[in-house]
Design an enzyme around this catalytic site. Structure first.
Site, PDB file in Angstrom:
ATOM      1  CG  HIS A 174     -10.523 -56.444  36.913  1.00  0.00           C
ATOM      2  ND1 HIS A 174     -11.186 -57.640  37.079  1.00  0.00           N
ATOM      3  CD2 HIS A 174     -10.991 -55.932  35.758  1.00  0.00           C
ATOM      4  CE1 HIS A 174     -12.001 -57.829  36.053  1.00  0.00           C
ATOM      5  NE2 HIS A 174     -11.911 -56.817  35.255  1.00  0.00           N
ATOM      6  CD  GLU A 279     -14.135 -55.507  37.950  1.00  0.00           C
ATOM      7  OE1 GLU A 279     -13.778 -54.538  37.237  1.00  0.00           O
ATOM      8  OE2 GLU A 279     -14.680 -56.518  37.493  1.00  0.00           O
TER       9      GLU A 279
HETATM   10  O1  TA6 Z   1     -14.328 -55.206  34.738  1.00  0.00           O
HETATM   11  C1  TA6 Z   1     -15.230 -55.754  33.840  1.00  0.00           C
HETATM   12  C2  TA6 Z   1     -14.589 -55.794  32.461  1.00  0.00           C
HETATM   13  O2  TA6 Z   1     -14.387 -54.503  31.964  1.00  0.00           O
HETATM   14  C3  TA6 Z   1     -15.497 -56.636  31.560  1.00  0.00           C
HETATM   15  O3  TA6 Z   1     -16.176 -55.841  30.633  1.00  0.00           O
HETATM   16  C4  TA6 Z   1     -14.515 -57.634  30.935  1.00  0.00           C
HETATM   17  O4  TA6 Z   1     -13.938 -57.092  29.777  1.00  0.00           O
HETATM   18  C5  TA6 Z   1     -13.516 -57.772  32.090  1.00  0.00           C
HETATM   19  O5  TA6 Z   1     -13.306 -56.443  32.511  1.00  0.00           O
HETATM   20  C6  TA6 Z   1     -12.264 -58.533  31.775  1.00  0.00           C
HETATM   21  O6  TA6 Z   1     -11.435 -57.796  30.927  1.00  0.00           O
HETATM   22  P1  TA6 Z   1     -10.053 -58.513  30.456  1.00  0.00           P
HETATM   23  O7  TA6 Z   1      -9.346 -57.488  29.643  1.00  0.00           O
HETATM   24  O8  TA6 Z   1      -9.321 -58.883  31.721  1.00  0.00           O
HETATM   25  O9  TA6 Z   1     -10.470 -59.740  29.701  1.00  0.00           O
END
Ligand code: TA6
Length: 314
Positions: A174, A279
């Site tokens: 991520h 990501e």
């Molecule tokens: O990777 C994108 C995502 O899935 C978004 O939808 C948002 O939720 C982000 O991840 C961050 O997630 P988190 O659980 O780290 O707040």
């Protein structure tokens, strides 16, 4: 041989370990380094010739109280929240437990290029959390390999099923990139790829040769050939190249204003202007591993170079 102080100062410690972090410094360029928090085995800094390439929120918790907001959080065994109640990952928190468990530093695996490993197994996961995954019946080993080169950072994950029950999982790096200004930023080579738009909850084919950003953006690009390189471009210059090995999907995310305001650990609130998540992962479906089977995938980040347009013109 007597080394004078200045020469000693030049002797770079390639690997430094503290209780909570591991810092790698490039043997011939002390201004190139990577810092990994043992909590989540989260890369929280990648400086390339002194320039920080990753974004970490000023409100990020680095004390293990919650996943790091920024850097390279690791998503396993589920991306997002599973909707099917019968799925073994249904009860897990968003993005699973790899990013909020403390990994073991396994040491250096190579001098050049400088490589280290971190490991995670069930014994390092909070028992309350672990039993939410298939009632805790699975057994696994995760090995994260990190390689620091002069203008490249490669992270490779190896997942092994060390138990008797077959399990399926998502994996995702991520990655939060630091950029000068999202409104001047473009990303190429997503064109003609199918994507699921998380905001519209609909699937479509990306038709923009270069993607730009002017509002919240949250798309899962699916089954992209791994010969496609995504380039973060500003004013005609490549900032970072994102390449993949065996990771067929890629999520692109910027929370923009409202979503940033809703995340307590997202600071400063103007930070959405200086970050972009690209990501690489395997999230549009699950990878299944039977007993003894292994799977691996890599994210390869490199700096600069020429703009390379790769579209499906044939
Ligand atoms: O990777 C994108 C995502 O899935 C978004 O939808 C948002 O939720 C982000 O991840 C961050 O997630 P988190 O659980 O780290 O707040």
């Amino acid at each position: 041989m007597l080394l004078v102080t200045t020469q000693l100062a030049q002797l770079v410690m390639p690997i430094e370990e503290t209780d909570t972090q591991v810092i790698l410094t490039h043997p011939s360029d002390p201004s190139t380094s990577v810092t990994i928090l043992k909590y989540g085995a989260t890369v929280i800094s990648w400086k390339q010739q002194g320039t920080e390439r990753l974004w970490v929120s000023e409100g990020a918790k680095l004390d293990g109280s919650k996943p790091v907001r920024g850097g390279v959080p690791l998503v396993f065994p589920v991306f997002g929240k599973q909707k099917k109640e019968s799925h073994p990952t249904f009860k897990l928190p968003q993005h699973g437990f790899a990013r909020n468990s403390t990994w073991e530093f396994l040491g250096q695996t190579k001098e050049l290029p400088l490589s280290v490993q971190f490991g995670l197994g069930p014994e390092q996961v909070d028992p309350e959390l672990y039993k939410l995954w298939g009632e805790g019946k699975y057994d696994f080993t995760l090995i994260l390999n990190i390689v620091l080169e002069a203008d490249k950072l490669t992270t490779t994950i190896e997942v092994e099923n060390t138990g008797s029950h077959t399990f399926e999982f998502n994996w995702l790096f991520h990655t939060y990139f630091r950029i000068p200004d999202i409104t001047d930023t473009l990303v190429n080579n997503l064109v003609d790829q199918k994507c699921f738009d998380q905001l519209l909850a609909e699937e479509y084919v990306e038709k923009s040769p270069v993607v730009s950003f002017h509002e919240e953006f949250d798309r899962i690009y699916k089954n992209i050939p791994t010969d496609k390189t995504f380039q973060i471009i500003e004013f005609g210059k490549v900032l970072v190249n994102v390449e993949r090995d065996n990771l067929k999907d890629t999520v692109v995310w910027n929370p923009w204003i409202k979503k940033s305001e809703g995340m307590a650990d997202f600071l400063p609130k103007s930070g959405y202007l200086n970050m972009l998540c690209i990501e690489p992962g395997n999230v549009s479906d699950f990878v299944s591993l039977t007993n003894g089977e292994k799977w691996q995938g890599s994210q390869i980040l490199s700096i600069g170079g020429e703009i390379k347009i790769q579209s499906n013109i044939y």
